[in-house]
Design a protein around this motif. Structure first.
Motif, PDB file in Angstrom:
ATOM      1  N   GLY B  59      20.435 137.682 148.615  1.00 19.50           N
ATOM      2  CA  GLY B  59      21.012 136.815 147.585  1.00 19.50           C
ATOM      3  C   GLY B  59      22.355 136.264 148.040  1.00 19.50           C
ATOM      4  O   GLY B  59      22.595 135.051 148.023  1.00 19.50           O
ATOM      5  N   TYR B  60      23.235 137.164 148.479  1.00 20.66           N
ATOM      6  CA  TYR B  60      24.566 136.736 148.912  1.00 20.66           C
ATOM      7  C   TYR B  60      24.467 135.822 150.120  1.00 20.66           C
ATOM      8  O   TYR B  60      25.197 134.837 150.235  1.00 20.66           O
ATOM      9  CB  TYR B  60      25.437 137.952 149.210  1.00 20.66           C
ATOM     10  N   ALA B  61      23.551 136.163 151.015  1.00 21.26           N
ATOM     11  CA  ALA B  61      23.373 135.334 152.209  1.00 21.26           C
ATOM     12  C   ALA B  61      22.978 133.915 151.804  1.00 21.26           C
ATOM     13  O   ALA B  61      23.548 132.935 152.293  1.00 21.26           O
ATOM     14  CB  ALA B  61      22.307 135.951 153.110  1.00 21.26           C
ATOM     15  N   THR B  62      22.025 133.823 150.867  1.00 20.41           N
ATOM     16  CA  THR B  62      21.586 132.503 150.414  1.00 20.41           C
ATOM     17  C   THR B  62      22.753 131.727 149.813  1.00 20.41           C
ATOM     18  O   THR B  62      22.983 130.563 150.136  1.00 20.41           O
ATOM     19  CB  THR B  62      20.499 132.640 149.325  1.00 20.41           C
ATOM     20  N   LEU B 247      21.753 135.800 140.737  1.00 25.97           N
ATOM     21  CA  LEU B 247      22.495 137.020 140.403  1.00 25.97           C
ATOM     22  C   LEU B 247      23.707 137.190 141.310  1.00 25.97           C
ATOM     23  O   LEU B 247      24.786 137.585 140.863  1.00 25.97           O
ATOM     24  CB  LEU B 247      21.580 138.240 140.492  1.00 25.97           C
ATOM     25  N   SER B 248      23.551 136.873 142.585  1.00 25.47           N
ATOM     26  CA  SER B 248      24.679 136.996 143.508  1.00 25.47           C
ATOM     27  C   SER B 248      25.772 136.008 143.135  1.00 25.47           C
ATOM     28  O   SER B 248      26.959 136.342 143.121  1.00 25.47           O
ATOM     29  CB  SER B 248      24.227 136.741 144.940  1.00 25.47           C
ATOM     30  N   ALA B 249      25.358 134.784 142.830  1.00 30.46           N
ATOM     31  CA  ALA B 249      26.346 133.768 142.460  1.00 30.46           C
ATOM     32  C   ALA B 249      27.101 134.200 141.211  1.00 30.46           C
ATOM     33  O   ALA B 249      28.332 134.114 141.149  1.00 30.46           O
ATOM     34  CB  ALA B 249      25.650 132.435 142.211  1.00 30.46           C
ATOM     35  N   LEU B 250      26.376 134.737 140.240  1.00 31.38           N
ATOM     36  CA  LEU B 250      27.029 135.183 139.005  1.00 31.38           C
ATOM     37  C   LEU B 250      27.995 136.332 139.295  1.00 31.38           C
ATOM     38  O   LEU B 250      29.107 136.371 138.768  1.00 31.38           O
ATOM     39  CB  LEU B 250      25.980 135.624 137.976  1.00 31.38           C
ATOM     40  N   SER B 251      27.535 137.264 140.160  1.00 25.07           N
ATOM     41  CA  SER B 251      28.408 138.390 140.489  1.00 25.07           C
ATOM     42  C   SER B 251      29.699 137.897 141.120  1.00 25.07           C
ATOM     43  O   SER B 251      30.790 138.358 140.794  1.00 25.07           O
ATOM     44  CB  SER B 251      27.722 139.348 141.462  1.00 25.07           C
ATOM     45  N   LEU B 252      29.546 136.959 142.039  1.00 24.28           N
ATOM     46  CA  LEU B 252      30.743 136.433 142.705  1.00 24.28           C
ATOM     47  C   LEU B 252      31.646 135.712 141.710  1.00 24.28           C
ATOM     48  O   LEU B 252      32.869 135.788 141.792  1.00 24.28           O
ATOM     49  CB  LEU B 252      30.339 135.477 143.821  1.00 24.28           C
ATOM     50  N   ALA B 253      31.025 135.030 140.740  1.00 29.32           N
ATOM     51  CA  ALA B 253      31.808 134.243 139.791  1.00 29.32           C
ATOM     52  C   ALA B 253      32.642 135.122 138.871  1.00 29.32           C
ATOM     53  O   ALA B 253      33.606 134.669 138.261  1.00 29.32           O
ATOM     54  CB  ALA B 253      30.885 133.355 138.958  1.00 29.32           C
ATOM     55  N   ILE B 254      32.251 136.401 138.788  1.00 30.75           N
ATOM     56  CA  ILE B 254      33.023 137.296 137.916  1.00 30.75           C
ATOM     57  C   ILE B 254      34.397 137.575 138.502  1.00 30.75           C
ATOM     58  O   ILE B 254      35.386 137.684 137.773  1.00 30.75           O
ATOM     59  CB  ILE B 254      32.265 138.627 137.707  1.00 30.75           C
ATOM     60  N   ILE B 255      34.438 137.664 139.845  1.00 31.18           N
ATOM     61  CA  ILE B 255      35.666 138.147 140.488  1.00 31.18           C
ATOM     62  C   ILE B 255      36.930 137.368 140.085  1.00 31.18           C
ATOM     63  O   ILE B 255      37.901 137.971 139.631  1.00 31.18           O
ATOM     64  CB  ILE B 255      35.498 138.159 142.020  1.00 31.18           C
ATOM     65  N   PRO B 256      36.930 136.033 140.211  1.00 30.86           N
ATOM     66  CA  PRO B 256      38.177 135.320 139.889  1.00 30.86           C
ATOM     67  C   PRO B 256      38.603 135.510 138.437  1.00 30.86           C
ATOM     68  O   PRO B 256      39.797 135.680 138.158  1.00 30.86           O
ATOM     69  CB  PRO B 256      37.829 133.853 140.138  1.00 30.86           C
ATOM     70  N   VAL B 257      37.635 135.506 137.533  1.00 28.45           N
ATOM     71  CA  VAL B 257      37.982 135.688 136.116  1.00 28.45           C
ATOM     72  C   VAL B 257      38.623 137.054 135.930  1.00 28.45           C
ATOM     73  O   VAL B 257      39.606 137.210 135.216  1.00 28.45           O
ATOM     74  CB  VAL B 257      36.734 135.599 135.218  1.00 28.45           C
ATOM     75  N   LEU B 258      38.040 138.023 136.624  1.00 29.88           N
ATOM     76  CA  LEU B 258      38.559 139.377 136.521  1.00 29.88           C
ATOM     77  C   LEU B 258      40.002 139.431 137.006  1.00 29.88           C
ATOM     78  O   LEU B 258      40.872 140.012 136.364  1.00 29.88           O
ATOM     79  CB  LEU B 258      37.675 140.299 137.371  1.00 29.88           C
ATOM     80  N   VAL B 259      40.250 138.763 138.137  1.00 34.42           N
ATOM     81  CA  VAL B 259      41.607 138.762 138.699  1.00 34.42           C
ATOM     82  C   VAL B 259      42.578 138.105 137.724  1.00 34.42           C
ATOM     83  O   VAL B 259      43.632 138.659 137.391  1.00 34.42           O
ATOM     84  CB  VAL B 259      41.628 138.029 140.051  1.00 34.42           C
ATOM     85  N   LEU B 260      42.186 136.915 137.222  1.00 31.91           N
ATOM     86  CA  LEU B 260      43.064 136.214 136.280  1.00 31.91           C
ATOM     87  C   LEU B 260      43.311 137.072 135.053  1.00 31.91           C
ATOM     88  O   LEU B 260      44.430 137.193 134.568  1.00 31.91           O
ATOM     89  CB  LEU B 260      42.430 134.877 135.859  1.00 31.91           C
ATOM     90  N   TYR B 261      42.241 137.702 134.596  1.00 31.53           N
ATOM     91  CA  TYR B 261      42.383 138.518 133.395  1.00 31.53           C
ATOM     92  C   TYR B 261      43.350 139.669 133.631  1.00 31.53           C
ATOM     93  O   TYR B 261      44.202 139.966 132.794  1.00 31.53           O
ATOM     94  CB  TYR B 261      41.018 139.061 132.952  1.00 31.53           C
ATOM     95  N   LEU B 262      43.223 140.299 134.807  1.00 37.80           N
ATOM     96  CA  LEU B 262      44.119 141.419 135.102  1.00 37.80           C
ATOM     97  C   LEU B 262      45.567 140.961 135.119  1.00 37.80           C
ATOM     98  O   LEU B 262      46.461 141.628 134.609  1.00 37.80           O
ATOM     99  CB  LEU B 262      43.745 142.056 136.440  1.00 37.80           C
TER     100      LEU B 262
END
Ligand SMILES: Nc1ncnc2c1ncn2[C@@H]1O[C@H](COP(=O)(O)OP(=O)(O)OP(=O)(O)O)[C@@H](O)[C@H]1O
Ligand SMILES: [Mg+2]
Lengths: 332, 278
Positions: B59-62, B247-262
């Motif tokens: 998934g991530y590779a794609t 699913l991989s794209a969604l997982s990756l998309a979480i990271i920036p929001v998480l950082v901003l939220y923190l």
């Protein structure tokens, strides 16, 4: 350097008139105290002098020059607030030096002025702390120090001591009195504390509902009140107001300070019942309910024991009574 | 907290909160674990933790092979951060003016600004599109930033104005007497004191902007300005969906929001206001 003249100053918020025409002259070097009940416009008047509120009408002049249109910072005054209002992000030193920095003073001058002010208030050990790291009393001293630093023409204080505890209040009050002597500056001070007003003031201005009721030295107001309002406001405990007709006098109201009523168990002019006794050590306050007159306060020196519901007789010290007409104006 | 809470109540409260947390996090958890599994494993047992046999990074590779994915990411970041910046800046300034200055039509202006909370901005999509076409802003990130700023402002002004009213007048007046300009008073005295409110507004505005599909689709569908939400759609086909990639794209998309939220939630907690005023 620092006289203040108010000429028919008025202020309205929308349609409600808060200051209804104040005329006042404060001399250079004078300590002037504004007193009055809550909501009478003391703070508003002070903020108008500071330039934080516009005047609706009238003229404010400092050293004879009209300042109505001058920005607060250019009026060369300093203000101490009830809530201290220290800048939370700056150290004590920077708090005190900010006004001079804004005015474009050189760094060494600012440091010198700050150190001088800190010395006067023994703030040296606190200079590098932030407001959050100070106690309430220390914060208020810093706020006073911040006012001193800029050597203003006019000091304005808005109930500076009312957030402090009793002991600290006395200490800070004495400190302010000392500063006034040392700096010989004009100070305008708002309070509703009797003792602060009486002890600090050269002159007291009694305000009611946006109007000046009487201006005078503390003892002048105490010994020679112009009306029932001033008579009742100055002096603690409050003056007793008796219905003079019931006592066979021609005036409408007779004002009598609590120390000018004598109390006796045997005989006197008015009979009454003791309703409450307050023993303060040095003095005793007896509250007596007299039929037709209501609750009267009697102030006795030393310790006395009266029991509640006991019948006592009161006699006014007639020559020391004040007489007022039906409108509350003094009859002389 | 001076009051002691009874142990039983404390346990009950924690049970409820933990249960709620688990329920909220469950979908995220499922997305995360499945993004690391092979296609077959996803369908045979969606709830299983990836094992060495089922572990697959296809998934991530794609997603990463999809070339522009990093660009989409960047676009989303740029659009979200710029919008947040403008929402907070203009929102706070408007709120300051509304709460600090008495002028005619003050209340009316406040109401007008708050009206946007009740009217969804999407109702105006056609007009906005015409406007952007006329302004030559179609397929630019600027178009998105403008729209999102407009969308976020009403709530920001509304919330911030309430908080601004609570900032001590004495503090602002002390600044005025010391010769600070209104801008210095706003930026150095008032803004730091309402940081928690700013963080709240930021978090509330952040999520809908980051997740929005509507406006990127209409205003900026071009390859070089696509946002990540729009970019991920290429893996969802009408007939076949590349679940690994989605699913991989969604997982990756979480990271920036998480950082901003923190970042913002740290601001929420930090209180430098203590000691400023009693
Ligand atoms: N911004 C305002 N808008 C409308 N009315 C105001 C405003 N500020 C003050 N007032 C009104 O003006 C009157 C005088 O207020 P002010 O704060 O000067 O009273 P004060 O004498 O200082 O009272 P206190 O002893 O309680 O501090 C009050 O009735 C108050 O409600
Ligand atoms: Mg007041």
């Amino acid at each position: 350097m620092g006289s203040l003249t108010l000429t028919n100053v008025t202020k309205s918020f929308g349609t409600t008139e808060v200051i209804t025409g104040v005329d006042l002259h404060v001399n250079d070097g004078e300590f002037c105290v504004f007193v009055g009940p809550s909501g009478c416009g003391k703070s508003t008047l002070l903020r108008m002098i500071a330039g934080l509120e516009d005047c609706t009408g009238g003229e404010i002049a400092i050293d004879g020059k009209r300042v109505n249109e001058v920005a607060p910072a250019k009026r060369e005054l300093a203000m101490v607030f009830q809530s201290y209002a220290l800048y939370p992000h700056l150290t004590v030193r920077d708090n005190m030096g900010l006004a001079l920095k804004q005015a474009g003073f050189a760094k060494p001058d600012i440091t010198k002025a700050t150190d001088r002010a800190a010395g006067m208030l023994s703030l040296e050990p606190l200079l590098d702390r932030r407001p959050a790291e100070l106690s309430g009393g220390q914060r208020q001293r810093v706020a006073i120090g911040r006012a001193i630093v800029r050597t203003p023409k006019l000091f304005l204080f808005d109930e500076p001591l009312s957030n402090l505890d009793a002991a600290l209040r006395v200490a800070t009050r004495i400190e302010i009195a000392r500063l006034h002597r040392e700096l010989a500056a004009t100070m305008i001070y708002v309070t509703h504390d009797q003792i602060e007003a009486m002890t600090l003031a050269d002159r007291i201005v009694v305000l009611r509902a946006g109007k000046v009721e009487q201006v005078g030295a503390p003892m002048e107001l105490y010994n020679d009140p112009a009306n029932t309002f001033v008579a009742g406001f100055i002096g603690s405990p409050q003056m007793n107001f008796l219905k003079a007709g019931a006592l066979g006098m021609r005036s409408d109201t007779m004002g009598l300070r609590p120390e000018h009523l004598t109390i006796s168990r045997e005989a006197g002019q008015m009979a009454g019942k003791v309703s409450h006794v307050e023993k303060l050590g040095g003095e005793t306050l007896v509250y007596v309910h007299v039929e037709g007159q209501g609750l009267l306060t009697v102030r006795l020196f030393g310790e006395h024991s009266f029991t509640v519901d006991e019948t006592v007789y009161l006699t006014p010290d007639a020559p020391r009574a004040f007489h007022f007409d039906a409108n509350g104006l003094r009859l002389r | 907290m001076a009051t002691r809470i009874p142990l039983s109540r404390s346990i009950a409260a924690h049970t409820v909160l933990i249960a709620y947390t688990l329920i909220s996090l469950f979908p995220v958890f499922v997305i995360l674990i499945n993004s690391f599994k092979s296609r077959k494993a996803i369908f045979s047992d969606p709830l299983a933790i990836p094992t060495p046999e089922t572990f697959d990074l296809i998934g991530y590779a794609t997603v990463l092979k999809q070339g522009d994915f990093f660009q989409y990411f960047l676009n989303s970041m740029i659009v979200t951060c710029s919008s947040l910046f403008f929402i907070l800046l203009f929102g706070a300034m408007a709120a300051f003016a509304l709460s600090e200055y008495r002028f005619k039509a003050n209340t009316l202006t406040g109401l007008y600004l708050a009206l946007g909370i009740m009217i969804p901005i999407r109702l105006g999509t056609v007009a906005i599109l015409q406007l952007m076409v006329a302004g030559g802003l179609v397929n630019t990130r600027t178009a998105l930033v403008l729209v999102y700023t407009a969308q976020g402002l009403p709530l920001a002004v509304f919330i911030l104005a309430e908080f601004m009213k609570q900032v001590s007048d004495d503090l602002k007046n002390a600044g005025r007497i010391d010769g600070l300009s209104e801008y210095r008073i706003f930026f150095t005295l008032v803004l730091p004191l309402i940081r928690p409110a700013m963080a709240t507004v930021a978090v509330f505005s952040l999520i809908p902007i980051w997740n929005d599909l509507w406006f990127p689709l209409i205003l900026a569908p071009a390859e070089e300005v696509k946002t990540i939400t729009l970019g991920s759609q290429i893996f969802i086909g009408q007939f076949v969906t590349n679940w690994n990639a989605v699913l991989s794209a969604l997982s990756l998309a979480i990271i920036p929001v998480l950082v901003l939220y923190l970042i913002f939630s740290r601001q929420l907690i930090r209180g430098i206001t203590a000691g400023a005023v009693k």
